[in-house]
Design an enzyme around this catalytic site. Structure first.
Site, short mmCIF file in Angstrom:
data_model
loop_
_atom_site.label_atom_id
_atom_site.label_comp_id
_atom_site.label_asym_id
_atom_site.label_seq_id
_atom_site.Cartn_x
_atom_site.Cartn_y
_atom_site.Cartn_z
N SER A 180 0.80 -1.23 0.00
CA SER A 180 0.00 0.00 0.00
C SER A 180 0.83 1.28 0.00
O SER A 180 0.33 2.34 -0.36
CB SER A 180 -0.94 0.02 1.20
OG SER A 180 -0.21 -0.06 2.42
N ASP A 194 -4.00 8.09 7.83
CA ASP A 194 -4.82 7.17 8.61
C ASP A 194 -3.91 6.55 9.67
O ASP A 194 -2.83 7.06 9.93
CB ASP A 194 -5.52 6.13 7.72
CG ASP A 194 -4.56 5.23 6.95
OD1 ASP A 194 -3.37 5.14 7.33
OD2 ASP A 194 -4.99 4.61 5.96
N HIS A 201 -0.82 4.86 7.23
CA HIS A 201 -0.16 5.43 6.05
C HIS A 201 0.14 6.92 6.20
O HIS A 201 -0.71 7.67 6.71
CB HIS A 201 -1.03 5.20 4.82
CG HIS A 201 -1.39 3.77 4.61
ND1 HIS A 201 -2.58 3.23 5.06
CD2 HIS A 201 -0.71 2.76 4.01
CE1 HIS A 201 -2.62 1.93 4.74
NE2 HIS A 201 -1.50 1.63 4.11
#
Length: 371
Positions: free
Chosen positions: A49, A346, A349
């Site tokens: 990610s 978040d 990240h």
């Protein structure tokens, strides 16, 4: 000779001179263009990610971020943003790296079928959020394994060859591209520590680390065999300092999980001191570098004000302690007003601003060798 004849001869000489100069200019321009040809014609990305620019939008998984508030600051200021599948409020570090190499400011996701081969020729991400070096990690949330990412890369090579670029053009891109790897955190957090089956199978965390390093080496060797020569393997960040890991730290709630950080440092040390030198020695033409991001993020998290941040403990989304993915979309009433003040968007990240700082640091300390 009449004055008219003299005039015509002079006119002809002027035209001839102009044509010669134009020809010289064309030749010089061609030579200059060749001299200025980009040393890195494309950025090709594998990983999780931290570098997924939207591939998970196109597979059946809950590990997605193609919805508000992700992408809130993506695109021109004041434009309202655009959720792209990036786990951040805006661009990722690899997007900024692409721009630093004089390439497009964003790297497209390979699985986006609306893109043409021309769109992908200057850079592409095969990355998938929630994946790892270990296939079992990808299986947790049914995402794209590294093995599948490598198969996509082979397919990409063939698409380049069959396009108007032809064999020579495809080879130029593949051999000249910079390959960026960013993967490994999920293997420890999402798999080894979260799944008792993996610990029972692989024993100590040190033994699992050795297994992952072997997988990393095998993946690098495969890309080299397929023509890749310039590569960067980015080390793990202090994963114990992610907001989600702070809140889950039972021994010292709210503080960094130093056990996790020690694992990241150990993995990075073996990658830097053993894997990278060995592969550079063994694989012809390979130029593999290790990019350190641990020290930077560790410094930012421990002294955020030194870098212009106000909060390094919580993410911008929701309470900032555990929300990620769909949980962020359920907590928009608690969304921070200015993500630039936060290290994390978040609970896992970084924000676009933090990714920009990471990219600048990596460019100045490591990737400048490819400019």
């Amino acid at each position: 000779m009449s004055s008219l004849q003299i005039y015509l001869q002079l006119a002809w000489l002027l035209i001839l001179s102009a044509l010669l100069l134009a020809g010289t200019g064309i030749m010089a321009g061609g030579s200059s263009s060749a001299a200025k040809k980009k040393k890195v014609p494309a950025i090709i990305v594998f990983g999780d990610s931290s570098v997924d620019t939207g591939n998970n939008n196109f597979i059946p998984t809950v590990a997605r971020s193609n919805f508000w508030p992700y992408g809130r600051d993506f695109g021109p200021a004041g434009a309202g943003g655009l959720p792209t599948g990036r786990f951040s409020n805006g661009r990722l570090a690899t997007d900024f790296i692409s721009e630093a190499f004089g390439l497009p400011a964003t790297i497209p996701a390979y699985l986006d079928t609306s893109l043409t081969i021309d769109d992908l020729a200057t850079g592409v991400s095969f990355a998938s959020a929630a994946t790892g070096l270990d296939n079992a990690t990808a299986g947790v949330l049914s995402v794209i394994t590294i093995a599948q990412q490598l198969r996509y890369f082979k397919e990409y090579k063939e698409r380049l060859r069959l396009s108007k670029l032809g064999e020579a053009g495809a080879e130029e891109i593949v051999s000249g591209a910079l390959y960026v790897w960013s993967v490994g955190t999920n293997d420890f957090i999402e798999n080894y520590y979260a799944m008792p089956g993996r610990r029972a199978q692989d024993g100590t965390v040190g033994e699992y680390e050795k297994y992952l390093l072997g997988l990393a080496e095998a993946a690098i060797r495969e890309v080299h065999a397929l023509g890749g020569r310039k590569m960067d393997f980015t080390g793990l960040t202090p994963m114990g300092c992610l907001p989600a890991e702070r809140v889950g730290n039972r021994d010292d709630p709210g503080e960094c999980n130093e056990e996790y950080n020690a694992v990241a440092k150990s993995f990075n040390g073996h990658l830097r001191d053993t894997v990278v030198p060995r592969l550079n020695k063994e694989l012809p033409g390979l130029r593999l570098v290790y990019a350190d991001t641990y020290d930077l993020l560790d410094a930012v998290v421990r002294n955020p004000a030194d870098y212009g941040f106000e909060n390094a403990v919580q993410g911008c989304c929701g309470t900032g302690l555990f929300e990620a993915g769909y949980f962020c979309s359920l907590s928009t009433s608690f969304l921070c007003t200015n993500a630039n003040k936060y290290v994390f968007f978040d609970a896992i990240h970084p924000t676009e601003r933090m990714y920009n700082i990471i990219a600048d640091t990596v460019m100045n300390t490591t990737l400048h060798v490819f400019l």
